[in-house]
Design a protein around this motif. Sequence first.
Motif, PDB file in Angstrom:
ATOM      1  N   LEU A 235      40.901  44.079  59.083  1.00 35.17           N
ATOM      2  CA  LEU A 235      40.814  43.036  58.065  1.00 35.17           C
ATOM      3  C   LEU A 235      39.357  42.721  57.719  1.00 35.17           C
ATOM      4  N   ARG A 236      38.531  42.599  58.742  1.00 36.38           N
ATOM      5  CA  ARG A 236      37.102  42.349  58.477  1.00 36.38           C
ATOM      6  C   ARG A 236      36.552  43.451  57.582  1.00 36.38           C
ATOM      7  N   GLU A 237      36.956  44.677  57.911  1.00 38.48           N
ATOM      8  CA  GLU A 237      36.435  45.821  57.190  1.00 38.48           C
ATOM      9  C   GLU A 237      36.832  45.772  55.715  1.00 38.48           C
ATOM     10  N   ILE A 238      38.118  45.538  55.464  1.00 36.93           N
ATOM     11  CA  ILE A 238      38.577  45.580  54.068  1.00 36.93           C
ATOM     12  C   ILE A 238      37.995  44.411  53.279  1.00 36.93           C
ATOM     13  N   VAL A 239      37.831  43.288  53.941  1.00 35.52           N
ATOM     14  CA  VAL A 239      37.276  42.126  53.232  1.00 35.52           C
ATOM     15  C   VAL A 239      35.816  42.375  52.876  1.00 35.52           C
ATOM     16  N   ALA A 240      35.123  43.069  53.765  1.00 34.75           N
ATOM     17  CA  ALA A 240      33.727  43.397  53.469  1.00 34.75           C
ATOM     18  C   ALA A 240      33.653  44.396  52.319  1.00 34.75           C
ATOM     19  N   GLN A 241      34.584  45.321  52.325  1.00 32.80           N
ATOM     20  CA  GLN A 241      34.551  46.421  51.360  1.00 32.80           C
ATOM     21  C   GLN A 241      35.089  45.984  50.000  1.00 32.80           C
ATOM     22  N   ARG A 242      36.127  45.196  50.010  1.00 32.16           N
ATOM     23  CA  ARG A 242      36.762  44.766  48.762  1.00 32.16           C
ATOM     24  C   ARG A 242      37.085  43.279  48.852  1.00 32.16           C
ATOM     25  N   PRO A 243      36.069  42.428  48.668  1.00 34.51           N
ATOM     26  CA  PRO A 243      36.291  40.988  48.831  1.00 34.51           C
ATOM     27  C   PRO A 243      37.303  40.445  47.826  1.00 34.51           C
ATOM     28  N   ASP A 244      37.634  41.247  46.821  1.00 33.34           N
ATOM     29  CA  ASP A 244      38.505  40.753  45.758  1.00 33.34           C
ATOM     30  C   ASP A 244      39.997  40.941  46.015  1.00 33.34           C
ATOM     31  N   ILE A 245      40.369  41.559  47.129  1.00 31.92           N
ATOM     32  CA  ILE A 245      41.800  41.816  47.353  1.00 31.92           C
ATOM     33  C   ILE A 245      42.588  40.519  47.433  1.00 31.92           C
ATOM     34  N   ASP A 246      43.843  40.585  47.042  1.00 33.63           N
ATOM     35  CA  ASP A 246      44.685  39.386  47.143  1.00 33.63           C
ATOM     36  C   ASP A 246      45.864  39.578  48.094  1.00 33.63           C
ATOM     37  N   ALA A 247      46.016  40.789  48.616  1.00 32.27           N
ATOM     38  CA  ALA A 247      47.099  41.018  49.588  1.00 32.27           C
ATOM     39  C   ALA A 247      46.748  42.214  50.482  1.00 32.27           C
TER      40      ALA A 247
END
Lengths: 364, 364
Positions: A235-247
Motif C-alpha cells: 500500500l505504501r508503495e502504490i500510494v507513493a507511485q500513484r497518489p491519485d488512486i481511489d481504490a
Amino acid sequence: MTRRKKGRTTIADVAAEAGVSPITVSRALREPARVSEPLRKRIAAAVQALDYVPDLHARALASARTNVVGVIIPSLTNSVFADVLRGIHDRAEKTDLQVQFANTRYSPQEEERLIRLFLSQSPAGLILAGIDQTAAAAEMLRAAKLPIVQIMELGPDPFDMMVGLDQPAAGRAMTEHLLEAGYRRIACLAARLDPRSNRRMAGYRAVMAEHGLDDDSLVVQTKAPSSVRVGCELLREIVAQRPDIDAVFCNNDDVALGALFECQRMGIAVPERLAIAGFNDFEMSAAAEPPITSMATERYEMGVTAMDMIAQTIAGEPPEEKVVDLGFHLCARASTQPRAGARPERQPAPKKSAARTTRVREAR
Amino acid sequence: MTRRKKGRTTIADVAAEAGVSPITVSRALREPARVSEPLRKRIAAAVQALDYVPDLHARALASARTNVVGVIIPSLTNSVFADVLRGIHDRAEKTDLQVQFANTRYSPQEEERLIRLFLSQSPAGLILAGIDQTAAAAEMLRAAKLPIVQIMELGPDPFDMMVGLDQPAAGRAMTEHLLEAGYRRIACLAARLDPRSNRRMAGYRAVMAEHGLDDDSLVVQTKAPSSVRVGCELLREIVAQRPDIDAVFCNNDDVALGALFECQRMGIAVPERLAIAGFNDFEMSAAAEPPITSMATERYEMGVTAMDMIAQTIAGEPPEEKVVDLGFHLCARASTQPRAGARPERQPAPKKSAARTTRVREAR
DNA sequence: GGCCAAATTGCTAGCGCTATCACGAATCTT
DNA sequence: AAGATTCGTGATAGCGCTAGCAATTTGGCC
C-alpha cells in the motif's frame, strides 16, 4: 524402532477364535455382504475380543491397492490451503481413506518430484492444486490409472476431475464491482505470484482495459508470500507511485488487511479517500473496521468435494460431472461503499463460472 | 483401483540388472556402508536405469517398522497448529520420515481413539499436543516402545520427550507486563477452552490475585473456537459487564485483533482508554494499527525440534535433553503503551520457563 | 603357510494379508 | 428330476521386502 512385532494379533488369531478360515475373516471385514449373518457375528465378536486391528501395510501389499490419497498443494501457511486441507481431512474421516500431504512451495519441479514419488506408491487417488503442472508431470498423470482431482481453479483439459472456480471471472467480478461503485483509478496489489492470483489479476486488467482504465503503474507486485505486512508495504508503495488512486484490489485478504492498517496509519480514510477490496473472504474481513469487501470462495467445500469425487470413483460410481464449478460470491462491505452518484449495481451478464455466483451486500 | 501391479519394478529386477542378489540391493539402499564401493555403484546405476522406487508397504511389512510419524493435534484451523505442522513437515522432508496427521477437534476421547489407531500401525514415532491425555491413552503410550514427543506445553511427567513452553509462566509474564505498564483493571478474554489457554489464564489469575486485583467479572470466556469475530463479541461483552476496565489480555492474537476492531467501532481509544494484549504473536499483530502487544512463541521451531528429537531417537542417538523449553518472549507494542507514571519495567525474577525468555519492546 | 577375525555377500523363511480358484450345498431352471 | 446356476466358504499361492544367519572372501598376524 519396533523389532519383530511378536505379539501382534493377526487375522489368523481372529479366525481361530471364531472358528473360521482367515480368508473369511478378511471378507467379513471388507465385504460383509458376502459372508453369512451368523459367521459375521462370530467374527465381529472375535475381533472385539482380541482387539484386532488390520495391518494396513500387509493389506496394501497383498491387494496392490492402498487407501491413501495424496494431496499435493503449494503451501501450508496460506490459510486458503489450510481450509481446503481441513475439508479434505474432514471428509476422509468419513471414508476409510487416509490423507498423505506434501507441499511444493510453489515450485513446479518440486511438484513433479512429489507426483512421481506419490505415484510410485500407487495411492488410491491424488489431489493436486491448479493446472500448471510440468509436461513430465502431466504425462505421468495422464498415464496413471487412478482418480485425480485438480482443485482451486478450472481449466480446459483436466487430467481426470476438477473442482474449483473460474479465477479470471472472479477477478473480473471484483473489478466490475469497484467500477460500479464509482471507483475509477483502481490499483491492484499482488503478493507472491500464485498462478490463481495471476489469473485473477488478468481478469482485473481485462476489465480495466475494456473501460480504458488499464495502466501498468496501477499494479504493484512482490515475490514475497502473501501476508498482512506485505499488504502494508504494497500500500505504501502504490500510494507513493500513484497518489491519485481511489481504490485497491488486493489479491488476498491478508494483503487487504495490511492495506487497511497502513491506511489507518497514514490517515487515509477508507473508503472515503480509498476503497479496499480483498479476495477469499477470510473470517477477519467481515470483522474489520470498516468491514472489508471480499470475494468468498468455497475452500472448505472444495476439499470436501474433491475427496468425495475420489471416494465415489473408488467405489465404482464416478461422479456424473467431472468438473465442478463451486463459483464465488461477492461480499460487498463498507470498505467499498458506492460513491455518491455511482450508478446502481446491475446484474452482470451470466458467465461460465457464474452458475453459483451470487452477489451479497452485507449489512453492517 | 489398481489391480495387480503387473509392471512394478521390484528389487529383484534391480538385482538382476546389477548382477547381485536382492538382499544386497536392499542393503545398498538402506545401509550403503555395508556394501562395497563397486557393487554400490552398479546397484545405483541399475536403480537409475530401471527407475526403481522401493515399495514402502512391503518394506514396512517385512521389517515391522515404518517411517511414518503420527501427528495428533487438536485443530487445523488454528494457525498456531498450522505453524507447528509446517515445522514438522519441513523437517520431515530432510529425513526419510513421513508424516501422518490427524486432528482431535479438542476431544480427549477422539485423541484416545486416534492414539490407539496409530499405535496399531506401529509408527516410527508419535507427536501429541499437550499433556491432557486420557488415562487409557496414557497407559498405551507408556507401554509403547517408540519415540513420543509432547508439544505445545511442558508438564511434570512426560511419556518420553517434550518440547514446548511454560504456559502458566507466559500468562503470568503478560499480566505482569500490563501491571508494570500501569494498568490495573485488566480483563481476560478467552475463546475455546484450549488447555494451554486455560493454563495461561491460570497464570493471569495468579498474578492478579497476588496484587489483590483478581475478580471473576474480569474474565469472559466462550466455547466458540478462537477467531476475530469472537474477539469482537467478547470485547462488547466485557465492556458491557465492566465498563471500567483499562486493559484486556486476549488468549490468542485473533481474539486481540477482533477486540481492536471492536474498539475502533465503538470509539474506544487504544491504548489510551483501553490497552490490548494478545498471545502467540501472529504475523498480523505487528502490522496492526496500533501494533498489538503479544507473546511470541516458537511454534515453527517446536515442530522442527519435535521431529528432530524423533529422528535422533530413531537413529539411536536420543537427545540428551528429553524436555526442551523453547520459552517465549514479550513483544511489547503500542497497544499496551505504558501509562504516564507507570514504574519502569523491571526484570522479572527468573522462572522455570524463563531460560530463553526475552523481553522486547519493539520500535514503531 | 596357517589360522582367526572382519568384511562382504547370499540364502531361507517369513511379515500379514488378499486374489484367485476350487469346492460343496442351496437354489433355480425347463 | 437332472443339469445349471448361484451362494458361502476354504485352500493355495503369492504381494515385495528384509531379519537372521550362513557362506564366502579378504586381510592381518604369528
